[in-house]
Design a protein around this motif. Structure first.
Motif, short mmCIF file in Angstrom:
data_model
loop_
_atom_site.label_atom_id
_atom_site.label_comp_id
_atom_site.label_asym_id
_atom_site.label_seq_id
_atom_site.Cartn_x
_atom_site.Cartn_y
_atom_site.Cartn_z
N THR A 141 0.82 -1.21 0.00
CA THR A 141 0.00 0.00 0.00
C THR A 141 0.86 1.26 0.00
OG1 THR A 141 -1.72 -1.17 1.23
CG2 THR A 141 -1.84 1.24 1.23
N SER A 142 1.91 1.27 0.79
CA SER A 142 2.69 2.49 0.97
C SER A 142 3.69 2.74 -0.16
CB SER A 142 3.44 2.46 2.31
OG SER A 142 4.35 1.38 2.35
N VAL A 143 4.15 1.69 -0.85
CA VAL A 143 5.19 1.90 -1.87
C VAL A 143 4.66 1.68 -3.29
CG1 VAL A 143 7.57 1.39 -2.55
CG2 VAL A 143 6.89 1.11 -0.17
N CYS A 144 4.57 0.43 -3.74
CA CYS A 144 4.26 0.24 -5.17
C CYS A 144 3.59 -1.08 -5.47
CB CYS A 144 5.52 0.41 -6.02
SG CYS A 144 6.88 -0.69 -5.56
N GLY A 145 2.60 -1.45 -4.70
CA GLY A 145 1.78 -2.59 -5.04
C GLY A 145 2.49 -3.92 -5.03
N ALA A 146 2.20 -4.76 -6.05
CA ALA A 146 2.68 -6.14 -6.07
C ALA A 146 4.20 -6.22 -6.04
CB ALA A 146 2.13 -6.85 -7.30
N GLY A 158 7.29 -14.00 4.72
CA GLY A 158 5.94 -14.51 4.89
C GLY A 158 5.72 -15.73 4.01
N THR A 159 4.60 -16.42 4.21
CA THR A 159 4.28 -17.58 3.39
C THR A 159 3.83 -17.13 2.01
OG1 THR A 159 1.96 -17.63 4.07
CG2 THR A 159 3.53 -18.82 5.46
N ASP A 160 3.76 -18.09 1.09
CA ASP A 160 3.26 -17.76 -0.25
C ASP A 160 1.82 -17.28 -0.18
OD1 ASP A 160 5.66 -18.51 -1.50
OD2 ASP A 160 5.07 -20.61 -1.48
N GLU A 161 1.04 -17.83 0.75
CA GLU A 161 -0.34 -17.38 0.93
C GLU A 161 -0.39 -15.95 1.44
OE1 GLU A 161 -0.14 -21.41 0.24
OE2 GLU A 161 0.77 -20.44 1.97
N ASP A 162 0.55 -15.57 2.31
CA ASP A 162 0.64 -14.19 2.78
C ASP A 162 0.86 -13.25 1.60
OD1 ASP A 162 0.32 -14.84 5.46
OD2 ASP A 162 2.47 -14.98 5.84
N VAL A 163 1.80 -13.62 0.74
CA VAL A 163 2.13 -12.78 -0.41
C VAL A 163 0.94 -12.67 -1.35
CG1 VAL A 163 3.63 -12.56 -2.43
CG2 VAL A 163 4.59 -13.30 -0.25
N ALA A 164 0.28 -13.80 -1.63
CA ALA A 164 -0.87 -13.79 -2.52
C ALA A 164 -1.99 -12.92 -1.96
CB ALA A 164 -1.36 -15.21 -2.76
N TYR A 165 -2.25 -13.03 -0.65
CA TYR A 165 -3.32 -12.23 -0.04
C TYR A 165 -2.98 -10.75 -0.10
CZ TYR A 165 -7.47 -11.85 2.95
OH TYR A 165 -8.73 -11.58 3.43
N ALA A 168 -3.47 -9.48 -3.54
CA ALA A 168 -4.90 -9.34 -3.82
C ALA A 168 -5.45 -8.05 -3.21
CB ALA A 168 -5.66 -10.55 -3.27
N CYS A 169 -5.02 -7.74 -1.98
CA CYS A 169 -5.48 -6.50 -1.32
C CYS A 169 -5.08 -5.26 -2.10
CB CYS A 169 -4.89 -6.43 0.10
SG CYS A 169 -5.76 -7.41 1.33
N VAL A 170 -3.80 -5.17 -2.45
CA VAL A 170 -3.35 -3.95 -3.12
C VAL A 170 -3.91 -3.85 -4.53
CG1 VAL A 170 -1.24 -3.82 -1.74
CG2 VAL A 170 -1.17 -5.00 -3.94
N THR A 171 -4.22 -4.99 -5.15
CA THR A 171 -4.83 -4.96 -6.48
C THR A 171 -6.26 -4.44 -6.40
OG1 THR A 171 -3.48 -6.82 -7.23
CG2 THR A 171 -5.48 -6.35 -8.48
N VAL A 172 -7.03 -4.97 -5.45
CA VAL A 172 -8.43 -4.56 -5.30
C VAL A 172 -8.54 -3.08 -4.95
CG1 VAL A 172 -10.49 -4.80 -3.85
CG2 VAL A 172 -9.32 -6.83 -4.71
N PHE A 173 -7.80 -2.66 -3.93
CA PHE A 173 -7.96 -1.28 -3.46
C PHE A 173 -7.23 -0.29 -4.35
CE2 PHE A 173 -8.78 -3.84 0.38
CZ PHE A 173 -10.11 -3.47 0.55
N GLY A 174 -6.17 -0.73 -5.03
CA GLY A 174 -5.54 0.14 -6.02
C GLY A 174 -6.46 0.40 -7.20
N SER A 175 -7.21 -0.64 -7.60
CA SER A 175 -8.17 -0.47 -8.69
C SER A 175 -9.30 0.48 -8.28
CB SER A 175 -8.75 -1.83 -9.10
OG SER A 175 -7.71 -2.68 -9.58
N LEU A 176 -9.76 0.34 -7.04
CA LEU A 176 -10.79 1.25 -6.55
C LEU A 176 -10.28 2.69 -6.52
CD1 LEU A 176 -12.35 -0.84 -3.63
CD2 LEU A 176 -13.38 -0.31 -5.84
#
Length: 339
Positions: A141-146, A158-165, A168-176
């Motif tokens: 959120t603070s720097v540059c998304g994915a 973090g785990t791969d699931e942490d990274v994927a989640y 997903a967060c920065v993609t959804v809210f960045g698009s909004l």
């Protein structure tokens, strides 16, 4: 042992290593090609091949399973290919671009970044989100998304699931944000330069920044792009600080958080790119290669992600992503209005 025997043993070891890495490397390459093709065929600039590659990788992993023979190459893409791509990101930045933003603009970007990162980690503790996942959402959120998420995970671990989640967060809210900020900028009748700095300092992905910035004309779009690239430059010191903090955390942390030397390579490339003007054609090829290598890394991340573990994390991290997005958007607007 003779030099000939040593050479044969070395060649045999290299051949064995290549044989182990190539299947997984080829798989991530194929997924990256497919993701790039999807973006080009749809013509949607904001549809990031990185996210498409991650989704395709997750689908393949959870619907058909990842072949055992591909695992070494997938790991290679996640580590070596990713780090090389981050070094190449330096070719997209120059010190002149940073100076063009000006001290007030740099102050807005730096304060918004640091405050959002600290706030998101604090809010994560209040919401009961795992610290590593909260840190990845904070970085994205603070720097540059994915790109920031996967780069920061080299020290966050973090785990791969942490990274994927987190992605997903920065993609959804960045698009909004890409949809909401142009409307708000129009309602408030913001000056194009100020609007551009607000977008560049607060929207998540580079493509999202371009999409939101140029909706208010070329001046706003250029200001947004330069502000965003200046913000990307702060990824290097952030990772170095996180790595140093992790190593001070004790023996276990030292074992899991090596010095991210590739970040120093990124900084060196920025300096080189500032001093030497590459031919436009070569620069364009490097930019394209960088995006493709990052797409391969995200494909590998998807191939390592178990969606059952992703679902088990619940909605709290999503709520954290929403809070972080709201915080950086409001803080960034307030800082821009101050200047």
């Amino acid at each position: 042992m003779s030099m000939i025997d040593q050479g044969r043993r070395t060649s045999s070891a290299i051949g064995a290593w290549l044989g182990g890495v190539l299947p997984g490397l080829g798989l991530t390459f194929a997924i990256a090609c497919a993701a790039t093709a999807v973006q080009r065929l749809t013509g949607i600039a904001a549809l990031s091949p990185l996210v498409v590659a991650m989704v395709l990788g997750i689908a393949l992993r959870n619907l058909g399973g990842t072949p055992q023979a591909a695992r070494p190459g997938i790991t290679f893409s996640l580590r070596r290919v990713l780090r090389f791509a981050i070094v190449l990101l330096g070719f997209q930045l120059t010190l002149d671009q940073v100076r063009a933003v000006g001290l007030p603009g740099l102050a807005v970007i730096s304060v918004a970044l640091a405050a959002t990162f600290v706030f998101t980690r604090w809010a994560g503790r209040l919401l009961g989100v795992e610290p590593r996942l909260a840190e990845l959402i904070a970085a994205g959120t603070s720097v540059c998304g994915a790109s920031a998420v996967i780069a920061t995970n080299t020290v966050t671990r973090g785990t791969d699931e942490d990274v994927a989640y987190a992605i997903a967060c920065v993609t959804v809210f960045g698009s909004l944000a890409m949809l909401a900020l142009p409307v708000l900028g129009e309602v408030m009748a913001m000056d194009p330069a100020h609007y551009g700095i607000w977008v560049g300092a607060t929207v998540h992905e580079v493509a999202q920044v371009v999409g939101a910035g140029f909706q208010h004309g070329p001046e706003a779009g250029q200001a947004a792009t330069v502000a965003k690239l200046s913000r990307v430059m702060l990824l290097a010191p952030l990772i170095l600080i996180l790595g140093a903090a992790a190593r001070r955390g004790g023996a276990a942390a030292q074992a899991s958080a090596p010095t991210p030397w590739f970040v120093l390579g990124f900084a060196a490339v920025v300096l080189f790119n500032s001093a030497v003007a590459l031919p436009a054609a070569l620069h364009g090829e490097i930019v394209g290669l960088t995006a493709f290598l990052l797409t391969m890394a995200l494909a590998a991340m998807g191939l390592e992600t178990d969606i059952r573990k992703l679902r088990a994390k619940g909605l709290r991290p999503l709520a954290l992503g929403a809070l972080a997005w709201s915080f950086i958007a409001i803080l960034g607007l307030g800082l821009v209005l101050l200047i």
